[in-house]
Design a protein around this motif. Structure first.
Motif, short mmCIF file in Angstrom:
data_model
loop_
_atom_site.label_atom_id
_atom_site.label_comp_id
_atom_site.label_asym_id
_atom_site.label_seq_id
_atom_site.Cartn_x
_atom_site.Cartn_y
_atom_site.Cartn_z
N PRO A 86 -58.23 -7.57 -15.38
CA PRO A 86 -56.86 -7.23 -15.77
C PRO A 86 -55.94 -7.22 -14.55
CG PRO A 86 -58.44 -5.70 -16.74
CD PRO A 86 -59.20 -6.51 -15.74
N LEU A 87 -54.71 -7.65 -14.76
CA LEU A 87 -53.74 -7.71 -13.68
C LEU A 87 -52.75 -6.57 -13.81
CD1 LEU A 87 -52.86 -11.51 -13.33
CD2 LEU A 87 -54.08 -10.09 -11.68
N ASP A 88 -52.58 -5.81 -12.72
CA ASP A 88 -51.53 -4.81 -12.62
C ASP A 88 -50.78 -5.07 -11.32
OD1 ASP A 88 -53.25 -3.93 -10.66
OD2 ASP A 88 -54.01 -2.23 -11.82
N ASP A 89 -49.85 -4.21 -11.00
CA ASP A 89 -49.05 -4.43 -9.78
C ASP A 89 -49.92 -4.48 -8.53
OD1 ASP A 89 -46.80 -4.50 -11.32
OD2 ASP A 89 -46.24 -2.40 -10.97
N THR A 90 -50.95 -3.63 -8.49
CA THR A 90 -51.83 -3.60 -7.31
C THR A 90 -52.63 -4.89 -7.16
OG1 THR A 90 -52.02 -1.19 -7.52
CG2 THR A 90 -53.67 -2.32 -6.17
N SER A 91 -53.26 -5.33 -8.27
CA SER A 91 -54.09 -6.54 -8.19
C SER A 91 -53.23 -7.78 -7.95
CB SER A 91 -54.91 -6.70 -9.47
OG SER A 91 -54.08 -6.70 -10.61
N ARG A 92 -52.03 -7.81 -8.57
CA ARG A 92 -51.13 -8.94 -8.31
C ARG A 92 -50.73 -8.97 -6.84
NH1 ARG A 92 -49.06 -7.47 -13.47
NH2 ARG A 92 -49.28 -9.16 -14.99
N GLU B 168 -46.55 -16.27 -7.79
CA GLU B 168 -46.04 -15.00 -8.30
C GLU B 168 -45.55 -15.15 -9.74
OE1 GLU B 168 -43.00 -11.41 -6.93
OE2 GLU B 168 -42.79 -13.41 -6.09
N ALA B 169 -44.85 -16.26 -10.03
CA ALA B 169 -44.36 -16.49 -11.39
C ALA B 169 -45.52 -16.65 -12.37
CB ALA B 169 -43.46 -17.73 -11.41
N ARG B 170 -46.57 -17.36 -11.95
CA ARG B 170 -47.73 -17.54 -12.83
C ARG B 170 -48.43 -16.21 -13.09
NH1 ARG B 170 -50.31 -22.92 -12.25
NH2 ARG B 170 -48.64 -24.37 -11.71
N LEU B 171 -48.59 -15.41 -12.04
CA LEU B 171 -49.29 -14.13 -12.20
C LEU B 171 -48.48 -13.16 -13.06
CD1 LEU B 171 -50.75 -13.54 -8.62
CD2 LEU B 171 -51.92 -14.43 -10.64
N ASN B 172 -47.17 -13.18 -12.91
CA ASN B 172 -46.32 -12.28 -13.71
C ASN B 172 -46.38 -12.62 -15.19
OD1 ASN B 172 -45.47 -10.76 -11.52
ND2 ASN B 172 -43.64 -12.01 -11.15
N ALA B 173 -46.74 -13.87 -15.51
CA ALA B 173 -46.82 -14.30 -16.91
C ALA B 173 -48.19 -14.02 -17.51
CB ALA B 173 -46.50 -15.78 -17.03
N ARG B 174 -49.10 -13.43 -16.75
CA ARG B 174 -50.47 -13.20 -17.21
C ARG B 174 -50.79 -11.71 -17.23
NH1 ARG B 174 -54.24 -17.67 -15.84
NH2 ARG B 174 -52.99 -19.52 -15.37
N SER B 175 -51.68 -11.35 -18.12
CA SER B 175 -52.19 -9.98 -18.16
C SER B 175 -53.55 -9.87 -17.51
CB SER B 175 -52.28 -9.49 -19.61
OG SER B 175 -53.14 -10.33 -20.36
N GLY B 176 -54.19 -11.02 -17.24
CA GLY B 176 -55.50 -11.02 -16.60
C GLY B 176 -55.74 -12.36 -15.94
#
Length: 346
Positions: A141-147, A124-132
């Protein structure tokens, strides 16, 4: 797999290798063997274009490869932590009574869930630091749904891993079972550690290649341009150059020359040679080869001159745009200002 991909890139993009090595490693098309000097301008132009393609390939692909290893790395870290936990708890249980072994098994079940929670928090920490994140050959692209979907899918994998470990942990409830489990986990732990460390090492190698890529590409392109300049300066006569090869060679020389500052010796030598070809001191009889070379010189010099004019004109255009929006300057003063800029430029 990751190791095979990395081994090919290491052979092709290490700093000590020669232009064309990446292609010979199976990535791209190879026209020149590694370490063999290309003896025609057309071959040098093809190698130069391939080097640019290889550098862009590395620049585009390596971040994706790192992303593809993200879930694998965290998954291997979880499996290693779980195996390490079982090994440590089983060792403690093996040295106590059956009742102490049962307490150890109960505590290990709770800690196994904690290992899964730690792994999920790490992702979760890694994904929150990324935009894609890489998905196949594309970046999604990463948004709340894809994360949330990635976290949910990974949580299911972690839950399955914990569930698979429950029967093993329950064997720890007796002293005899704890001894057997301890020996089994001790055999498995080095393999788990090796798998995890290999993924980390693979990511480190990819990162090193990515950081060195631009430097390696520039070094190889410089090598090819220097060889082209030396080839143009041969005294035995003009090297062979076909009319069909002109477009590629023109692009190669014009791009390479513009990549150097005007004071660079290799750029100055190339420009001097092209000027001599266009305006020779003596007017020799113009054969087909001489006409091809003169056409090359004329077109390359024109492209470089036009690019220089565009660069020179940019400050003037910016100044004119700023003058137009300045309401404090009168029309007469604005026109005079442009005239003064033109005089200074000339």
């Amino acid at each position: 797999g990751p190791r095979k991909f990395i081994s090919r890139l290491v052979r092709g993009r290490r700093k000590s290798s020669k232009p064309g090595d990446l292609a010979s490693a199976g990535i791209g098309d190879a026209d020149c063997s590694p370490g063999v000097r290309c003896r025609t301008l057309a071959a040098l132009a093809a190698a130069y274009e391939r080097e640019k393609h290889d550098a862009e390939f590395v620049r585009r692909q390596l971040p994706m490869r790192i992303d593809e290893l993200l879930l694998t790395e965290i998954g291997c870290s979880f499996e290693h932590s779980l195996c390490e936990l079982i090994c440590h708890s089983a060792s403690k249980a093996a040295g106590g009574s059956d009742s102490e072994a049962a307490l150890a098994a109960r505590g290990t079940l709770l800690e196994a869930a904690g290992c899964a929670a730690t792994a999920l928090e790490g992702l979760e920490a890694r994904l929150n630091a990324r935009s894609g994140v890489a998905c196949g050959e594309y970046v999604t692209p990463l948004d709340d749904t894809s994360r949330g979907k990635l976290l949910g899918d990974f949580a299911e994998q972690l839950a399955a891993g914990v569930a698979a470990a429950v029967p093993r942990i329950l064997r720890m409830a007796t002293q005899v079972g704890a001894v057997e489990l301890r020996d089994e986990a001790n055999r498995q732990l080095p393999c788990m550690r090796e798998s995890w460390e290999s993924i980390v090492q693979c990511k480190t190698q990819i990162t090193d290649l990515f950081l060195d890529n631009d430097e390696v590409a520039m070094e190889r392109q410089n090598f090819l341009f220097r060889e082209a300049v030396e080839l143009m300066e041969v005294e035995e006569g003009l090297p062979e150059l076909g009319a069909s090869e002109l477009p590629d060679v023109i692009k190669f020389l014009s791009v390479a020359i513009q990549s150097y500052p005007p004071t660079c010796s290799h750029r100055m030598r190339a420009m001097s040679r092209l000027n001599a070809l266009l305006c020779p001191e003596e007017q020799p009889e113009m054969g087909e080869l001489e006409q091809v070379w003169r056409s090359l010189a004329e077109k390359v010099l024109t492209i470089v001159a036009e690019a220089k004019l565009e660069v020179t004109a940019e400050p003037l255009l910016d100044s004119i745009a700023a003058s137009k929006v300045d309401s404090d300057i009168s029309d007469g003063e604005w026109v005079n200002g442009i005239h003064g800029h033109h005089q200074d430029n000339h």
